[in-house]
Design a protein around this motif. Structure first.
Motif, mmCIF file in Angstrom:
data_model
loop_
_atom_site.group_PDB
_atom_site.id
_atom_site.type_symbol
_atom_site.label_atom_id
_atom_site.label_comp_id
_atom_site.label_asym_id
_atom_site.label_seq_id
_atom_site.Cartn_x
_atom_site.Cartn_y
_atom_site.Cartn_z
ATOM 1 N N ARG A 239 7.966 7.432 5.541
ATOM 2 C CA ARG A 239 9.246 6.706 4.995
ATOM 3 C C ARG A 239 10.381 7.261 5.817
ATOM 4 N N VAL B 1 1.836 12.753 -1.456
ATOM 5 C CA VAL B 1 1.136 12.814 -0.038
ATOM 6 C C VAL B 1 2.232 12.987 1.025
ATOM 7 N N LYS C 228 12.547 5.575 -7.247
ATOM 8 C CA LYS C 228 12.236 6.590 -6.438
ATOM 9 C C LYS C 228 10.723 7.109 -6.800
ATOM 10 N N GLY D 177 8.089 5.254 -5.798
ATOM 11 C CA GLY D 177 7.203 4.860 -4.921
ATOM 12 C C GLY D 177 6.871 3.348 -4.833
ATOM 13 N N LYS D 178 7.548 2.675 -5.588
ATOM 14 C CA LYS D 178 7.291 0.972 -5.676
ATOM 15 C C LYS D 178 7.339 0.346 -4.069
ATOM 16 N N SER D 179 8.646 0.635 -3.268
ATOM 17 C CA SER D 179 8.559 -0.006 -2.110
ATOM 18 C C SER D 179 7.678 0.594 -1.066
ATOM 19 N N THR D 180 7.235 1.745 -1.106
ATOM 20 C CA THR D 180 6.162 2.300 -0.376
ATOM 21 C C THR D 180 4.962 1.727 -0.757
HETATM 22 P P1 ADP Z 1 11.073 3.272 -5.078
HETATM 23 O O1 ADP Z 1 10.985 2.000 -4.304
HETATM 24 O O2 ADP Z 1 10.235 3.153 -6.305
HETATM 25 O O3 ADP Z 1 12.648 3.370 -5.364
HETATM 26 P P2 ADP Z 1 10.223 4.580 -2.611
HETATM 27 O O4 ADP Z 1 9.100 3.637 -2.438
HETATM 28 O O5 ADP Z 1 11.702 4.173 -1.957
HETATM 29 O O6 ADP Z 1 10.512 4.633 -4.252
HETATM 30 O O7 ADP Z 1 9.873 6.068 -2.546
HETATM 31 C C1 ADP Z 1 10.781 7.199 -2.803
HETATM 32 C C2 ADP Z 1 10.542 8.293 -1.993
HETATM 33 O O8 ADP Z 1 9.183 8.922 -2.225
HETATM 34 C C3 ADP Z 1 10.420 7.747 -0.436
HETATM 35 O O9 ADP Z 1 10.852 8.822 0.460
HETATM 36 C C4 ADP Z 1 8.880 7.827 -0.338
HETATM 37 O O10 ADP Z 1 8.430 8.252 0.986
HETATM 38 C C5 ADP Z 1 8.338 8.834 -1.308
HETATM 39 N N1 ADP Z 1 7.067 8.526 -1.725
HETATM 40 C C6 ADP Z 1 6.471 7.516 -2.158
HETATM 41 N N2 ADP Z 1 5.132 7.571 -2.609
HETATM 42 C C7 ADP Z 1 4.709 8.834 -2.155
HETATM 43 C C8 ADP Z 1 3.444 9.513 -2.341
HETATM 44 N N3 ADP Z 1 2.599 9.044 -2.593
HETATM 45 N N4 ADP Z 1 3.471 10.769 -1.760
HETATM 46 C C9 ADP Z 1 4.651 11.353 -1.309
HETATM 47 N N5 ADP Z 1 5.843 10.762 -1.111
HETATM 48 C C10 ADP Z 1 5.846 9.504 -1.531
#
Ligand code: ADP
Ligand code: MG
Length: 246
Positions: free
Chosen positions: A209, A202, A35, A37-40
């Motif tokens: 997402r 952000v 959680k 933000g890796k996938s994002t």
């Molecule tokens: P991971 O892959 O590391 O488990 P995700 O990419 O699924 O994490 O991100 C987890 C949550 O955090 C998602 O709901 C995503 O939209 C949110 N998120 C990720 N990066 C940011 C950011 N820079 N600002 C706000 N929300 C973010």
């Protein structure tokens, strides 16, 4: 402002990567805890690279299998699901059983996870690479990005580093929701490694997402998004007449 302070480290191609011929693709691995933000970030990097004309494959290596959600807008069947359905007869699996076209032309694969309480993350990554090689898909891409869960369950998930040329670590202080970065600062100083980027929290990214879109797609509908920088072309004369402090 709260910081999701990613340490982004790039480990260069080293002696362990010499098995990958230089003319071949570039393999990236994105790591760290849940959680963060890796996938994002992975989805946005994949599109950015695709927009530069690269043929990109993103491989989600997380039992949660949601790495490519903002590219495809659904939870695509995983490699492990498909192999189970085909009773592990690799010869019966076709590329379009496991490779899904995502936004911006990015190809998407989800490994899926090992059976709960048994199995190994390294096994699923290994099976995925083996299958993609048998389908002749592994070598078709300019760039393969492994999006890998980092800190939990299984040491086998380090397996993508067997293939990767570069690794990006996305992290934060001990808790995900903290404005402090002191532990990261101490860590990178003692390693030492560079912090390549610090991402702010952000709201539009969070919303992207929920909507199942990347920022690249969001900006097509929402022109006031000011976190995506789409440079305009500047004519020579304008460029040379930009104000300068020198
Ligand atoms: P991971 O892959 O590391 O488990 P995700 O990419 O699924 O994490 O991100 C987890 C949550 O955090 C998602 O709901 C995503 O939209 C949110 N998120 C990720 N990066 C940011 C950011 N820079 N600002 C706000 N929300 C973010
Ligand atoms: Mg993820």
């Amino acid at each position: 402002m709260l910081l999701l302070g990613p340490i982004i480290v790039i480990l260069p191609r080293d002696q362990y990567s010499t098995r990958i011929p230089a003319e071949q693709k570039l393999i990236l691995a994105v790591y760290e805890k849940g959680k963060i933000g890796k996938s994002t970030i992975s989805c946005n990097i994949s599109i950015a690279l695709a927009r530069r004309g690269k043929k990109v494959l993103q491989i989600g290596c997380d039992p949660k299998h949601d790495s490519t959600f903002t590219l495809t807008r659904f939870l695509i069947p995983t490699i492990i699901d498909t192999l189970q359905v085909k009773d592990y007869h690799y010869e019966n699996v076709w590329p379009n059983d496991v490779i899904y076209k995502g936004y911006g032309g990015v190809d998407c694969v989800e490994t899926g996870g090992p059976p709960a309480g048994a199995g190994c993350g390294g096994y699923v990554v290994g099976e995925t690479t083996k299958l993609l090689k048998e389908l002749n898909a592994f070598y078709e891409y300019d760039i393969i990005l492994f999006d890998v869960l980092g800190d939990v369950v299984c040491g086998g998930f380090v397996a993508p580093l067997n293939y990767a040329d570069y690794c990006r670590i996305i992290t934060d202080n001990v808790g995900n929701r903290t404005s402090e970065r002191d532990l990261i600062d101490k860590y990178v100083e003692s390693c030492p490694m560079p912090v390549l980027e610090v991402l702010p929290l952000v709201e539009d990214i969070r919303i992207s997402r929920v909507k199942g879109k990347t920022l690249f797609e969001m900006v097509e509908y929402q022109e006031n998004l000011n976190y995506v920088f789409i440079p305009r072309e500047i004519p020579d004369r304008e460029l040379f007449s930009l104000p300068s402090d020198f």
